[in-house]
Design a protein around this motif. Structure first.
Motif, PDB file in Angstrom:
ATOM      1  N   LYS A  10      85.675  81.839 -24.746  1.00  0.00           N
ATOM      2  CA  LYS A  10      85.592  80.964 -23.570  1.00  0.00           C
ATOM      3  C   LYS A  10      85.199  79.541 -23.984  1.00  0.00           C
ATOM      4  O   LYS A  10      85.298  78.609 -23.192  1.00  0.00           O
ATOM      5  N   ASP A  11      84.738  79.380 -25.223  1.00  0.00           N
ATOM      6  CA  ASP A  11      84.266  78.082 -25.701  1.00  0.00           C
ATOM      7  C   ASP A  11      85.364  77.220 -26.303  1.00  0.00           C
ATOM      8  O   ASP A  11      85.153  76.038 -26.568  1.00  0.00           O
ATOM      9  N   ILE A  12      86.529  77.809 -26.532  1.00  0.00           N
ATOM     10  CA  ILE A  12      87.626  77.086 -27.181  1.00  0.00           C
ATOM     11  C   ILE A  12      88.753  76.884 -26.172  1.00  0.00           C
ATOM     12  O   ILE A  12      89.189  77.828 -25.522  1.00  0.00           O
ATOM     13  N   LYS A  13      89.211  75.643 -26.053  1.00  0.00           N
ATOM     14  CA  LYS A  13      90.284  75.323 -25.113  1.00  0.00           C
ATOM     15  C   LYS A  13      91.618  75.880 -25.618  1.00  0.00           C
ATOM     16  O   LYS A  13      91.811  76.084 -26.815  1.00  0.00           O
ATOM     17  N   ALA A  14      92.551  76.087 -24.690  1.00  0.00           N
ATOM     18  CA  ALA A  14      93.845  76.703 -25.007  1.00  0.00           C
ATOM     19  C   ALA A  14      94.600  75.943 -26.095  1.00  0.00           C
ATOM     20  O   ALA A  14      95.145  76.553 -27.016  1.00  0.00           O
ATOM     21  N   LYS A  15      94.633  74.617 -26.010  1.00  0.00           N
ATOM     22  CA  LYS A  15      95.368  73.822 -27.010  1.00  0.00           C
ATOM     23  C   LYS A  15      94.751  73.988 -28.402  1.00  0.00           C
ATOM     24  O   LYS A  15      95.472  74.024 -29.399  1.00  0.00           O
ATOM     25  N   SER A  45      98.976  84.519 -20.203  1.00  0.00           N
ATOM     26  CA  SER A  45      98.451  83.261 -20.738  1.00  0.00           C
ATOM     27  C   SER A  45      98.134  83.336 -22.241  1.00  0.00           C
ATOM     28  O   SER A  45      98.603  82.499 -23.016  1.00  0.00           O
ATOM     29  N   PRO A  46      97.354  84.324 -22.697  1.00  0.00           N
ATOM     30  CA  PRO A  46      97.112  84.389 -24.148  1.00  0.00           C
ATOM     31  C   PRO A  46      98.385  84.729 -24.934  1.00  0.00           C
ATOM     32  O   PRO A  46      98.553  84.279 -26.075  1.00  0.00           O
ATOM     33  N   LYS A  47      99.294  85.499 -24.328  1.00  0.00           N
ATOM     34  CA  LYS A  47     100.561  85.788 -24.993  1.00  0.00           C
ATOM     35  C   LYS A  47     101.338  84.486 -25.206  1.00  0.00           C
ATOM     36  O   LYS A  47     101.871  84.235 -26.283  1.00  0.00           O
ATOM     37  N   ALA A  48     101.362  83.646 -24.180  1.00  0.00           N
ATOM     38  CA  ALA A  48     102.054  82.353 -24.290  1.00  0.00           C
ATOM     39  C   ALA A  48     101.389  81.476 -25.346  1.00  0.00           C
ATOM     40  O   ALA A  48     102.081  80.749 -26.071  1.00  0.00           O
ATOM     41  N   THR A  49     100.078  81.540 -25.449  1.00  0.00           N
ATOM     42  CA  THR A  49      99.362  80.777 -26.477  1.00  0.00           C
ATOM     43  C   THR A  49      99.809  81.232 -27.867  1.00  0.00           C
ATOM     44  O   THR A  49     100.052  80.404 -28.750  1.00  0.00           O
TER      45      THR A  49
END
Length: 173
Positions: A10-15, A45-49
């Protein structure tokens, strides 16, 4: 940190997650198989990441890709989540030249996405189909007329330009 922990953080942004995963791939700290296996277990969402990380990494070093990655992104082209579709299409565009004889299903799925209501999904499909068209393989016999038909119905000039540029490139070969 492993892939799953990174995605769950939760501390790290998606990008930042995407950039980290891409760098791990490029640096060979993780394998394509490891990231695919993890991505397959994830929600949209995590799959897309994960797929976006493949897009970044394969843009820098296409040799990261293998047939398993091509199969994975070909399959994810038809999922519901728009971001999964558009990131998958960009990966296909980046690696198509490595698998010129194995693109049939990817082309079929990309052609479906060329009719998607989402502009980014259609743009990404245009990018991938344009890259495939530029390869000049026998698939062009059916792909070229399909692309010409898409150009007639596509209303977004930014998308149409991608197709037109690819067609021009193969006509000058």
């Amino acid at each position: 940190m492993d892939i799953k922990k990174l995605l769950d953080s939760k501390d790290i942004k998606a990008k930042e997650k995407t950039a980290t995963l891409a760098q791990w791939l490029v640096d060979k700290k993780i394998t394509a198989k490891e990231l695919i296996d993890t991505a397959q277990e994830q929600k949209d969402s995590p799959k897309a990441t994960c797929i976006e990380a493949f897009e970044f990494a394969t843009r820098e070093d296409p040799s990261i890709a293998n047939e398993k990655l091509l199969q994975f992104v070909t399959q994810t082209l038809i999922e519901k989540a728009p971001r999964v579709k558009w990131e998958s299409a960009k990966v296909v565009g980046n690696i198509a030249h490595l698998f010129p004889s194995k693109l049939g299903q990817a082309v079929s799925n990309l052609l479906m996405n060329s009719e998607d209501s989402g502009t980014v999904v259609r743009w990404s499909a245009a990018f991938a189909l344009g890259e495939i068209l530029k390869l000049g393989t026998k698939i062009n016999k059916t792909l070229l007329p399909a692309v010409e038909a898409i150009c007639k119905r596509e209303e977004q000039n930014s998308i149409k330009k991608i197709y037109v540029a690819a067609v021009k490139k193969i006509q000058t070969k």
